[in-house]
Write an enzyme that holds these catalytic residues in place. Structure first.
Site, PDB file in Angstrom:
ATOM      1  N   LYS A   1     -50.306  79.666  50.365  1.00 54.58           N
ATOM      2  CA  LYS A   1     -49.105  79.113  49.719  1.00 54.58           C
ATOM      3  C   LYS A   1     -48.254  78.392  50.757  1.00 54.58           C
ATOM      4  O   LYS A   1     -48.066  78.909  51.868  1.00 54.58           O
ATOM      5  CB  LYS A   1     -48.312  80.262  49.087  1.00 54.58           C
TER       6      LYS A   1
ATOM      7  N   SER B   1     -44.097  81.436  41.002  1.00 52.73           N
ATOM      8  CA  SER B   1     -44.036  80.254  41.837  1.00 52.73           C
ATOM      9  C   SER B   1     -45.337  79.942  42.572  1.00 52.73           C
ATOM     10  O   SER B   1     -45.551  78.810  42.989  1.00 52.73           O
ATOM     11  CB  SER B   1     -42.909  80.405  42.846  1.00 52.73           C
TER      12      SER B   1
ATOM     13  N   SER C   1     -43.949  86.177  41.137  1.00 50.95           N
ATOM     14  CA  SER C   1     -44.564  84.912  41.547  1.00 50.95           C
ATOM     15  C   SER C   1     -46.054  84.972  41.884  1.00 50.95           C
ATOM     16  O   SER C   1     -46.681  83.927  42.046  1.00 50.95           O
ATOM     17  CB  SER C   1     -43.817  84.322  42.747  1.00 50.95           C
TER      18      SER C   1
END
Lengths: 477, 96
Positions: A80, A155, A179
């Protein structure tokens, strides 16, 4: 050999050692999927082909020499874009960090590199991990591999989509209020949210410090256990990581669930949760019951307050954490500022997207003089009551099982103009972060419309092994 | 209910420039969010302690061990938008 990119980590590691294929071939297979699908899905912000191939080649040479390497060696992965990667752009999907190249690795990245990770690139996210859909990324939305008109969740949407579409064997994400689990459930993959403090957050851009955790996405329970083994543990650079033994997670796999007590928190199956989701999760629990587990209904009465607690304390912590992005230490300078204050106004006004601005405003408001007790302190007290809910439930049961999202992946744009509706998508994931307990998102069925539905298995703090045991048993049913 | 004036004031505290359009939008959106937060007033918290650390750690101490600095001069100067001269950042001349 065809379809190398679809193997599990275990299968790929075995194949590498049996010389059925090389790490370079695994890496090529992943990049070829990325080249085919990334244009549509928008998963990667940055690719690092050169270093990926270099590491793959090194692993192949070491294996050829008969060296003994960890199971993750030579396995292509993605990270990420919230975790610092030395020399590789780390943007947090924010205009203010669009060109930022970190001078050091996050501890998790450092640990994975010590395991000879082939890092393919950095995945898309909501700006500074704030959002549930990846729509708040300055690089555009990540689309759901099952339906390109829908979101991948957020997210960590890029990480979930990367693993679901076979671009990457596993991916590292973060979970502050859901997330990892939300996108994992939207994309039909496993997603591990660890106990607060189990995995170091050093080098991960802080969102809400009393909530943030780092975890992983993968396509099997065994794969999740390999990645967790590599990243868990004490780090002297993150003082929230306790000096607690990391067990051998693989020892929890392949066990049965006879006599295990599963709690179904009734608040997670009630109002606002789609019937199809409730039915699918209950059917999955019924399978475990048939395999010998005992199922008990429990109550977590303070569940309904978790969203409010979160959207007070999280923005408060976020607004403090994002103070450092001022256009001087980080971010683009405002070229036409008249004075220092004007410089800050311009740099931050231009550097943050809508959702970040909203959250900074909420945080600044609840921390401002006269409001601190009414909002922040009260929210922290209610947080204590949510924690007590979990403590009481775990006196009666070994694990809790619940839906993750009230509904499957929603349409792109559907909730964008209604922040509160978007926040409510996290209603079933936030309480778990409030209590700091671990939770694994497991795929458990499909909707009639062909979208994945997930369930979460929740255990007391530092009992990730217990979760893996239940998930591994369920995987084989 | 939040007013546009409240929003402008908070944006000022947060050192963020907002356009008039943003002020309008955020006033409506944030009013909704704050109204929702009032749900916490239903809860009796008079006898409850607040939680700020969920695993119970406090005052974690570490030995101060020296480790090599991670960043090379090139990496550090690479972060600057200002001109680099002899591997050093050339800052703006402000003393005339």
């Amino acid at each position: 050999m065809a379809d190398l990119e679809k193997l599990s980590i275990g299968e790929a590691a075995k194949g590498l050692r049996e010389k059925k294929f090389s790490s370079e071939e695994l890496t090529d297979a992943c990049f070829s999927v990325i080249k085919r699908k990334n244009k549509d899905l928008n998963v990667f912000i940055t690719l690092d082909e050169e270093n990926a191939h270099k590491t793959a080649k090194e692993v192949d040479q070491k294996l050829a020499k008969g060296e003994s390497l960890p199971v993750l060696a030579g396995i292509p992965a993605s990270i990420k874009d919230l975790l610092n990667t030395k020399g590789v752009k780390t943007t947090c999907a924010s205009p203010i960090l669009k060109d930022f190249i970190p001078p050091y690795d996050a501890t998790v990245v450092e640990k994975l590199k010590a395991n000879h990770m082939v890092m393919l690139g950095k995945t898309n996210l909501d700006e500074f991990a704030c959002g549930g859909s990846t729509e708040h990324s300055c690089f555009g939305v990540t689309k759901n591999p099952y339906d390109l008109t829908r979101v991948a969740g957020g997210s960590s949407g890029g990480s979930a989509a990367a693993v679901a579409s076979n671009m990457s064997f596993y991916s590292i994400g973060t979970d502050t209020g859901g997330s990892i689990r939300l996108p994992a459930s939207f994309c039909g993959v496993y997603g591990m949210k660890v106990t607060y403090g189990r995995v170091s957050r050093y080098g991960v851009t802080a969102m809400a410090s009393s909530w943030d955790t780092v975890g992983s996405f993968a396509r099997s329970v065994e794969d999740i256990s390999y990645v967790l083994q590599a990243i868990a543990g004490r780090d002297r650079r993150d003082s929230t990581t306790p000096d607690k033994e990391v067990p051998d997670y693989s020892s929890f796999l392949g066990k049965d669930v006879k006599g295990l007590k599963i709690g179904l928190p009734k608040e997670y199956f009630g109002e606002g949760v789609e019937k199809e989701t409730v039915d699918t999760v209950k059917a999955a629990v019924a399978k475990l019951e048939k395999a010998g587990a005992k199922v008990i209904e429990v109550s977590l009465p303070y569940t309904k307050y978790a969203v409010a607690v979160y959207y007070i304390t999280m923005p408060a912590e976020l607004s403090a954490n994002l103070e450092r992005f001022d256009g001087i230490r980080y971010g683009k300078s405002a070229k036409d500022a008249d004075n220092l204050i004007d410089f800050y106004f311009k740099a931050r006004g231009a550097g943050f997207g809508d959702e970040i601005k909203r959250r900074i405003m909420i945080g600044t408001y609840v921390l401002s003089a006269g409001y601190y007790d009414a909002y922040y302190k009260r929210a922290q007290k209610v947080r204590t009551l949510i924690i007590e809910d979990f403590n009481k439930a775990f006196e009666k049961v070994d694990v809790l099982i619940a839906p993750i999202s009230p509904f499957p992946a929603f349409k792109i744009g559907e909730l964008l103009d209604d922040p509160l509706a978007m926040y409510m998508a996290d209603a079933l994931t936030i309480p778990i972060n409030a209590a700091g307990v671990p939770s694994l998102a497991c795929p458990c069925g499909m909707s009639k419309g062909g979208l994945p539905i997930g369930m979460q298995i929740i255990a007391p703090q530092f009992e990730e092994g217990r979760i893996l045991k239940v998930a591994s048993a369920f995987e084989k049913l | 209910m939040l007013s546009e004036e409240n929003v402008r004031h908070v944006a000022k505290l947060a050192r963020m420039a907002l356009t008039d359009e943003e002020v309008k939008k955020f006033t409506t959106q944030l009013s909704g969010v704050f109204e929702y937060m009032d749900i916490l007033n239903e809860v009796d918290v008079s006898k409850v302690k607040e939680t700020s650390q969920v695993t119970g750690l406090s005052n974690v101490m570490e030995k101060d061990e020296l480790v090599p600095s991670q960043s090379t001069r090139e990496e550090l100067t690479g972060c600057s938008e200002l001109p680099i001269d002899s591997k050093q950042v050339r800052v703006l001349n402000i003393i005339k």
